[in-house]
Design a protein around this motif. Structure first.
Motif, PDB file in Angstrom:
ATOM      1  N   LEU A   1       0.830  -1.210   0.000  1.00 26.01           N
ATOM      2  CA  LEU A   1       0.000   0.000   0.000  1.00 26.01           C
ATOM      3  C   LEU A   1       0.863   1.258   0.000  1.00 26.01           C
ATOM      4  N   LEU A   2       1.938   1.240   0.776  1.00 27.49           N
ATOM      5  CA  LEU A   2       2.863   2.375   0.825  1.00 27.49           C
ATOM      6  C   LEU A   2       3.523   2.598  -0.533  1.00 27.49           C
ATOM      7  N   PHE A   3       4.008   1.524  -1.155  1.00 30.28           N
ATOM      8  CA  PHE A   3       4.683   1.663  -2.445  1.00 30.28           C
ATOM      9  C   PHE A   3       3.719   2.118  -3.538  1.00 30.28           C
ATOM     10  N   ASP A   4       2.479   1.641  -3.499  1.00 28.83           N
ATOM     11  CA  ASP A   4       1.487   2.122  -4.458  1.00 28.83           C
ATOM     12  C   ASP A   4       1.200   3.605  -4.238  1.00 28.83           C
TER      13      ASP A   4
ATOM     14  N   LEU B   1       3.293   5.796  -3.076  1.00 24.98           N
ATOM     15  CA  LEU B   1       4.442   6.525  -3.619  1.00 24.98           C
ATOM     16  C   LEU B   1       4.345   6.641  -5.138  1.00 24.98           C
ATOM     17  N   GLY B   2       3.822   5.627  -5.771  1.00 25.93           N
ATOM     18  CA  GLY B   2       3.633   5.672  -7.216  1.00 25.93           C
ATOM     19  C   GLY B   2       2.611   6.704  -7.655  1.00 25.93           C
ATOM     20  N   PHE B   3       1.665   7.041  -6.775  1.00 21.73           N
ATOM     21  CA  PHE B   3       0.643   8.036  -7.086  1.00 21.73           C
ATOM     22  C   PHE B   3       1.163   9.469  -6.973  1.00 21.73           C
ATOM     23  N   VAL B   4       2.347   9.667  -6.432  1.00 24.50           N
ATOM     24  CA  VAL B   4       2.887  11.011  -6.203  1.00 24.50           C
ATOM     25  C   VAL B   4       2.926  11.818  -7.492  1.00 24.50           C
ATOM     26  N   SER B   5       3.162  11.153  -8.612  1.00 26.19           N
ATOM     27  CA  SER B   5       3.255  11.884  -9.871  1.00 26.19           C
ATOM     28  C   SER B   5       1.942  12.584 -10.232  1.00 26.19           C
ATOM     29  N   PHE B   6       0.821  12.109  -9.704  1.00 25.45           N
ATOM     30  CA  PHE B   6      -0.455  12.776  -9.954  1.00 25.45           C
ATOM     31  C   PHE B   6      -0.688  13.922  -8.978  1.00 25.45           C
ATOM     32  N   ILE B   7      -0.086  13.849  -7.816  1.00 29.35           N
ATOM     33  CA  ILE B   7      -0.315  14.852  -6.778  1.00 29.35           C
ATOM     34  C   ILE B   7       0.487  16.119  -7.034  1.00 29.35           C
ATOM     35  N   ILE B   8       1.731  15.957  -7.473  1.00 28.95           N
ATOM     36  CA  ILE B   8       2.614  17.105  -7.656  1.00 28.95           C
ATOM     37  C   ILE B   8       2.829  17.334  -9.156  1.00 28.95           C
TER      38      ILE B   8
ATOM     39  N   LEU C   1       5.435   4.270 -18.016  1.00 29.55           N
ATOM     40  CA  LEU C   1       4.492   4.830 -18.980  1.00 29.55           C
ATOM     41  C   LEU C   1       3.626   5.900 -18.325  1.00 29.55           C
ATOM     42  N   PRO C   2       3.488   7.042 -18.968  1.00 29.51           N
ATOM     43  CA  PRO C   2       2.642   8.093 -18.392  1.00 29.51           C
ATOM     44  C   PRO C   2       1.173   7.683 -18.366  1.00 29.51           C
ATOM     45  N   GLY C   3       0.510   8.013 -17.265  1.00 31.48           N
ATOM     46  CA  GLY C   3      -0.915   7.764 -17.144  1.00 31.48           C
ATOM     47  C   GLY C   3      -1.295   6.420 -16.541  1.00 31.48           C
ATOM     48  N   PHE C   4      -0.330   5.538 -16.361  1.00 35.19           N
ATOM     49  CA  PHE C   4      -0.637   4.215 -15.823  1.00 35.19           C
ATOM     50  C   PHE C   4      -0.349   4.104 -14.325  1.00 35.19           C
ATOM     51  N   ASP C   5       0.053   5.202 -13.713  1.00 37.22           N
ATOM     52  CA  ASP C   5       0.398   5.192 -12.284  1.00 37.22           C
ATOM     53  C   ASP C   5      -0.790   4.899 -11.387  1.00 37.22           C
ATOM     54  N   VAL C   6      -1.982   4.973 -11.915  1.00 36.27           N
ATOM     55  CA  VAL C   6      -3.174   4.743 -11.098  1.00 36.27           C
ATOM     56  C   VAL C   6      -3.385   3.261 -10.788  1.00 36.27           C
ATOM     57  N   ILE C   7      -2.668   2.397 -11.475  1.00 39.14           N
ATOM     58  CA  ILE C   7      -2.818   0.954 -11.249  1.00 39.14           C
ATOM     59  C   ILE C   7      -2.029   0.576  -9.988  1.00 39.14           C
ATOM     60  N   PRO C   8      -2.693   0.043  -8.967  1.00 41.11           N
ATOM     61  CA  PRO C   8      -1.990  -0.332  -7.719  1.00 41.11           C
ATOM     62  C   PRO C   8      -1.319  -1.710  -7.863  1.00 41.11           C
TER      63      PRO C   8
END
Length: 88
Positions: A11-14, A16-23, A64-71
């Motif tokens: 859950l933590l690593f996922d 961290l992967g979402f950070v690209s959408f936040i900032i 790949l851009p846009g695929f960061d939403v996949i946990p």
């Protein structure tokens, strides 16, 4: 490592992967660093051939851009401990 510890790390690593959408603006740069790190972490959390395959999938998903939403980490945990019912 126990399965619920692996779940928390997943859950933590996922997250961290979402950070690209936040900032905005930082996300693309962070993906360049995060993609290989996340692939390596995946192979350490999940051993064997399945972990290596998941590492490749994680690398591609984060690169790949846009695929960061996949946990990916959490999905791998579900596959390992729910679908396959592997013992911890």
């Amino acid at each position: 490592m126990k399965k619920y510890q692996i779940l928390l790390l997943s859950l933590l690593f996922d997250a961290l992967g979402f950070v690209s959408f936040i900032i905005p603006g930082v996300g693309e740069f962070s993906d360049i660093i995060w993609a290989p790190v996340s692939a390596w972490l995946m192979t350490k959390l999940y051993a064997g051939k399945v972990g290596k395959i998941a590492g490749v999938i994680t690398f591609v998903e984060e690169a790949l851009p846009g695929f960061d939403v996949i946990p990916t980490f959490t999905l791998m945990w579900i596959y390992t401990f729910v679908i396959k019912k592997q013992k911890s």
